[in-house]
Write a protein that holds these residues in place. Structure first.
Motif, short mmCIF file in Angstrom:
data_model
loop_
_atom_site.label_atom_id
_atom_site.label_comp_id
_atom_site.label_asym_id
_atom_site.label_seq_id
_atom_site.Cartn_x
_atom_site.Cartn_y
_atom_site.Cartn_z
N GLY A 156 20.81 -19.68 36.61
CA GLY A 156 20.19 -18.49 37.17
C GLY A 156 18.92 -18.20 36.39
N ALA A 157 17.80 -18.16 37.11
CA ALA A 157 16.51 -17.90 36.45
C ALA A 157 15.96 -16.55 36.88
CB ALA A 157 15.51 -19.02 36.79
N TYR B 105 16.38 -12.04 36.30
CA TYR B 105 16.05 -11.08 35.24
C TYR B 105 16.87 -11.36 33.98
CZ TYR B 105 13.27 -8.73 38.65
OH TYR B 105 12.29 -8.47 39.57
N VAL B 106 18.13 -11.76 34.16
CA VAL B 106 18.97 -12.04 33.00
C VAL B 106 18.78 -13.47 32.52
CG1 VAL B 106 21.37 -12.26 32.22
CG2 VAL B 106 20.67 -10.26 33.52
N GLY B 107 18.88 -14.44 33.44
CA GLY B 107 18.88 -15.84 33.05
C GLY B 107 17.59 -16.30 32.41
N ILE C 93 18.81 -23.57 34.83
CA ILE C 93 19.00 -24.20 36.14
C ILE C 93 18.97 -23.12 37.21
CG2 ILE C 93 20.64 -25.48 37.61
CD1 ILE C 93 21.83 -26.69 35.05
N VAL D 96 18.68 -22.73 41.79
CA VAL D 96 18.54 -23.41 43.08
C VAL D 96 17.16 -23.12 43.69
CG1 VAL D 96 20.97 -23.58 43.73
CG2 VAL D 96 19.74 -21.45 44.15
N TYR E 162 21.88 -30.00 38.13
CA TYR E 162 22.97 -29.57 37.25
C TYR E 162 23.34 -30.63 36.21
CZ TYR E 162 24.44 -25.12 39.40
OH TYR E 162 24.51 -23.81 39.81
N THR F 134 25.26 -10.93 41.49
CA THR F 134 26.54 -10.47 42.05
C THR F 134 26.26 -9.21 42.88
OG1 THR F 134 26.93 -9.37 39.93
CG2 THR F 134 28.10 -11.43 40.30
N THR G 275 28.25 -21.62 41.97
CA THR G 275 27.89 -22.08 40.63
C THR G 275 29.08 -22.76 39.95
OG1 THR G 275 26.38 -20.23 40.46
CG2 THR G 275 26.95 -21.28 38.41
N LYS H 17 27.85 -14.26 32.03
CA LYS H 17 26.89 -13.17 31.75
C LYS H 17 26.72 -12.28 32.96
CE LYS H 17 24.02 -13.59 27.87
NZ LYS H 17 24.77 -12.52 27.22
N GLU I 263 15.82 -3.99 31.82
CA GLU I 263 14.55 -4.53 32.30
C GLU I 263 13.42 -3.70 31.68
OE1 GLU I 263 14.61 -4.83 36.59
OE2 GLU I 263 16.49 -5.94 36.53
N LYS J 247 31.57 -3.70 30.68
CA LYS J 247 30.26 -3.65 31.35
C LYS J 247 30.25 -2.60 32.47
CE LYS J 247 26.23 -4.66 32.86
NZ LYS J 247 25.00 -4.35 32.16
N LYS K 265 25.21 -0.88 42.44
CA LYS K 265 26.18 -1.93 42.80
C LYS K 265 27.38 -1.92 41.85
CE LYS K 265 24.61 -6.16 40.48
NZ LYS K 265 25.79 -6.32 39.62
N ARG L 213 14.73 -3.63 43.75
CA ARG L 213 16.00 -3.65 44.49
C ARG L 213 16.69 -2.29 44.40
NH1 ARG L 213 18.63 -8.94 41.74
NH2 ARG L 213 17.61 -8.04 39.91
P1 NAI Z 1 18.60 -12.26 39.94
O1 NAI Z 1 18.88 -12.10 41.40
O2 NAI Z 1 17.31 -11.80 39.39
O3 NAI Z 1 18.79 -13.78 39.54
C1 NAI Z 1 19.85 -14.57 39.96
C2 NAI Z 1 19.35 -16.01 40.07
O4 NAI Z 1 20.47 -16.86 40.33
C3 NAI Z 1 18.37 -16.23 41.22
O5 NAI Z 1 17.17 -16.79 40.72
C4 NAI Z 1 19.10 -17.22 42.15
O6 NAI Z 1 18.24 -18.13 42.79
C5 NAI Z 1 20.02 -17.92 41.17
N1 NAI Z 1 21.18 -18.57 41.79
C6 NAI Z 1 21.98 -18.12 42.78
N2 NAI Z 1 22.92 -19.05 43.07
C7 NAI Z 1 22.72 -20.09 42.24
C8 NAI Z 1 23.37 -21.34 42.04
N3 NAI Z 1 24.44 -21.69 42.77
N4 NAI Z 1 22.90 -22.18 41.10
C9 NAI Z 1 21.81 -21.85 40.36
N5 NAI Z 1 21.16 -20.68 40.50
C10 NAI Z 1 21.60 -19.82 41.43
O7 NAI Z 1 19.81 -11.52 39.21
P2 NAI Z 1 19.77 -10.73 37.81
O8 NAI Z 1 19.16 -9.39 37.97
O9 NAI Z 1 19.27 -11.65 36.77
O10 NAI Z 1 21.33 -10.49 37.57
C11 NAI Z 1 22.22 -11.55 37.29
C12 NAI Z 1 23.56 -10.95 36.89
O11 NAI Z 1 23.42 -10.22 35.67
C13 NAI Z 1 24.13 -9.94 37.88
O12 NAI Z 1 25.53 -10.04 37.90
C14 NAI Z 1 23.71 -8.60 37.31
O13 NAI Z 1 24.57 -7.56 37.70
C15 NAI Z 1 23.81 -8.87 35.83
N6 NAI Z 1 22.94 -8.04 35.00
C16 NAI Z 1 21.67 -7.77 35.39
C17 NAI Z 1 20.83 -7.00 34.60
C18 NAI Z 1 19.42 -6.68 35.04
O14 NAI Z 1 18.79 -5.84 34.38
N7 NAI Z 1 18.90 -7.28 36.08
C19 NAI Z 1 21.28 -6.46 33.31
C20 NAI Z 1 22.62 -6.85 32.96
C21 NAI Z 1 23.41 -7.59 33.79
#
Ligand code: NAI
Length: 468
Positions: free
Chosen positions: A7-8, A10-12, A29, A31, A69, A84, A100, A119, A157, A228, A287, A351
């Motif tokens: 996941g690339a 906000y978190v990844g 990694i 998609v 992968y 999620t 994943t 995470k 963020e 969390k 959410k 969002r």
């Molecule tokens: P995001 O939507 O910004 O990033 C998710 C990434 O996962 C996307 O780039 C997407 O293309 C990728 N992805 C989806 N399916 C995939 C797969 N099968 N293989 C590889 N990559 C794949 O999400 P965000 O905001 O980073 O959140 C991720 C998780 O972290 C969520 O569960 C969120 O609730 C949690 N979180 C988010 C925070 C935030 O400030 N955004 C803070 C703390 C936790």
């Protein structure tokens, strides 16, 4: 250690970058081909201050990005950081987690013990479910060839790099000895802050290196998953509560800025999350509270306080619309300028923001809307393609023939803009500052009829702190 971060977003992307800066060989990694191409060029796929400086120094050295992968096969730790989002009933949509897990399972080699660290914010029991998915897809033996640990993320963020380098706490949910020791080893650099003097100088973090290090907290997997959700729901309650007090201040006469400051002096309460707004929003709180409520209903364990906070929060969005409606004698045919589309400054994340609710209501009532945000207009347009609004690249232009301008997000650039010019362009220079962010007397000098939130017109002036 060899680390993979899936996941690339906000978190990844931030987590992966920080791990690489902590000298772990890290592969991100995703998609999404475009995000991977941007990362590979040393560009951050999201807007997060500091990433533009840090990423280029690491990419191709300790940090790699790919859609394949393959790196899973020889990873010590694999982070899952995919989205999620909510299902229509509020429960968490785990489809990306499932995809994943299946992909990881297909690529696990079994040649080394691997820790899969969750995470993403996931419902209680998800790590257990992912363990079964991984075993099915890999044919390997759980807890012998691999283990799944919960490692919830608490970054904010806009402050994400500071939060991953200097977290208050690191929570690990596992009872597996090798899982626990691997995670301790992985986070050692964060706990003892090795090499941080250089990092802080280079990236000008405003952080006190003498401040206490992160608390490393180990618990069982389900409790970690719940920490969390329970934390985010608590913060949502705090936001809703101070917003209710702001509404009461307007009704009774009082100044919520002073009330919040006075409350925050109590160390049991603390000053954080007592800032008034048009309601909490963003990609996490709505959410996560929805999933928590959905989960609690399934086991017949009602969360009355959280339910009330969610309803109260929506009431706050509506309160802003009603305040405008009252002030302008109706909204039909009125031109409204909106400053800020993201749920907070220093992010491009648009969002589930308060802006989409408030603008939607204004349009429903027959108003025309002009908007500005320094980073969030691209995502807002993508998420709301049919919203008939005008996007302005210059914030001053939101005031063109406007009957009111509403500040929703307190971007620092809004302090500096030419307010006098804006006031001169408006049909009625009414300015509603939902963050109590701007200097009221300066705005009045610029010609505005200025109002904040929760600051009754006749509230007595603040005396400030005069001593204990
Ligand atoms: P995001 O939507 O910004 O990033 C998710 C990434 O996962 C996307 O780039 C997407 O293309 C990728 N992805 C989806 N399916 C995939 C797969 N099968 N293989 C590889 N990559 C794949 O999400 P965000 O905001 O980073 O959140 C991720 C998780 O972290 C969520 O569960 C969120 O609730 C949690 N979180 C988010 C925070 C935030 O400030 N955004 C803070 C703390 C936790």
């Amino acid at each position: 250690m060899r680390v993979v971060c899936i996941g690339a977003g906000y978190v990844g992307s931030v987590t992966g970058t920080a791990l690489a800066a902590n000298h772990h060989h890290t592969t991100i990694i995703d998609v999404n081909q475009e995000k991977i191409e941007r990362l590979s060029r040393g560009e951050c796929p999201i807007y997060e201050p500091g990433m533009e400086t840090l990423l280029p120094t690491l990419i191709g050295k300790s940090l790699f990005a790919t859609t394949s992968y393959d790196a899973v096969a020889d990873a010590d730790v694999i982070f899952i950081a995919v989205g999620t989002p909510s299902n229509p009933d509020g429960s968490a949509d785990l489809r990306y987690i499932k995809q994943t897990a299946e992909q990881i399972g297909k690529h696990l080699s079994g040649e080394r013990f691997t820790v899969i660290a969750m995470k993403s914010t996931v419902p209680v029991g998800t790590c257990q479910w992912v363990t079964a998915l991984l075993a099915d897809a890999s044919g390997l033996t759980p807890e012998s060839d691999f283990t799944v640990v919960s490692n919830p993320e608490f970054l904010r963020e806009g402050f994400a790099l500071e939060d991953v380098f200097f977290p208050d706490r690191i929570v690990i949910g596992s009872v597996h000895p090798q899982g626990l020791s691997t995670m301790r080893r992985l986070y050692q650099g964060v706990l003892d802050r090795s090499g941080y003097e250089d990092l802080c100088q280079h990236f000008s973090f405003s952080y006190d290196l003498a401040a206490p290090p992160a608390v490393y907290f180990e618990t069982d997997t389900k409790s970690a998953e719940l920490i969390k959700y329970a934390s985010n729901a608590f913060l949502a309650v705090k936001i809703s509560y101070i917003n209710e007090i702001a509404r009461l201040c307007e009704a009774l006469g009082g100044n919520v800025l002073d009330v919040a400051a006075g409350m925050g002096l109590d160390s049991r309460i603390g000053p954080k999350f007592l800032q008034v707004s048009s309601g909490g929003s963003g990609s996490c709180f709505p959410k996560d509270t929805a999933e928590l409520l959905s989960a609690s209903e399934k086991v017949d364990s009602e969360l009355m306080v959280v339910k009330a906070a969610v309803a109260s929060n929506e009431r706050m969005h509506q309160y802003v619309v009603e305040k405008l409606e009252r002030r302008l004698n109706g909204l039909k045919g009125k031109n409204i300028g909106i400053l800020g589309l993201t749920f907070k400054p220093d992010t491009d994340d648009a969002r589930r923001t308060q802006a989409s609710y408030i603008i939607g209501k204004l349009l429903e009532e027959g108003a025309q809307v002009r908007v500005h945000d320094p980073q969030g207009m691209g995502m807002f347009r993508e998420l709301n393609p049919d919203m008939p609004i005008t996007y302005c690249t210059d914030p001053v232009q939101t005031g063109q023939d406007a009957d009111a301008v509403v500040l929703l997000t307190h971007w620092s650039m809004y302090q500096e803009m030419d307010w006098q010019q804006m006031a001169g362009m408006m049909r009625q220079p009414y300015l509603l500052d939902t963050r109590n962010f701007l200097d009221a007397s300066r705005m009045r000098t610029c010609g505005f009829d200025y109002q904040g939130l929760g600051v009754a017109a006749k509230a007595s002036p603040s005396l400030g702190v005069m001593g204990k």
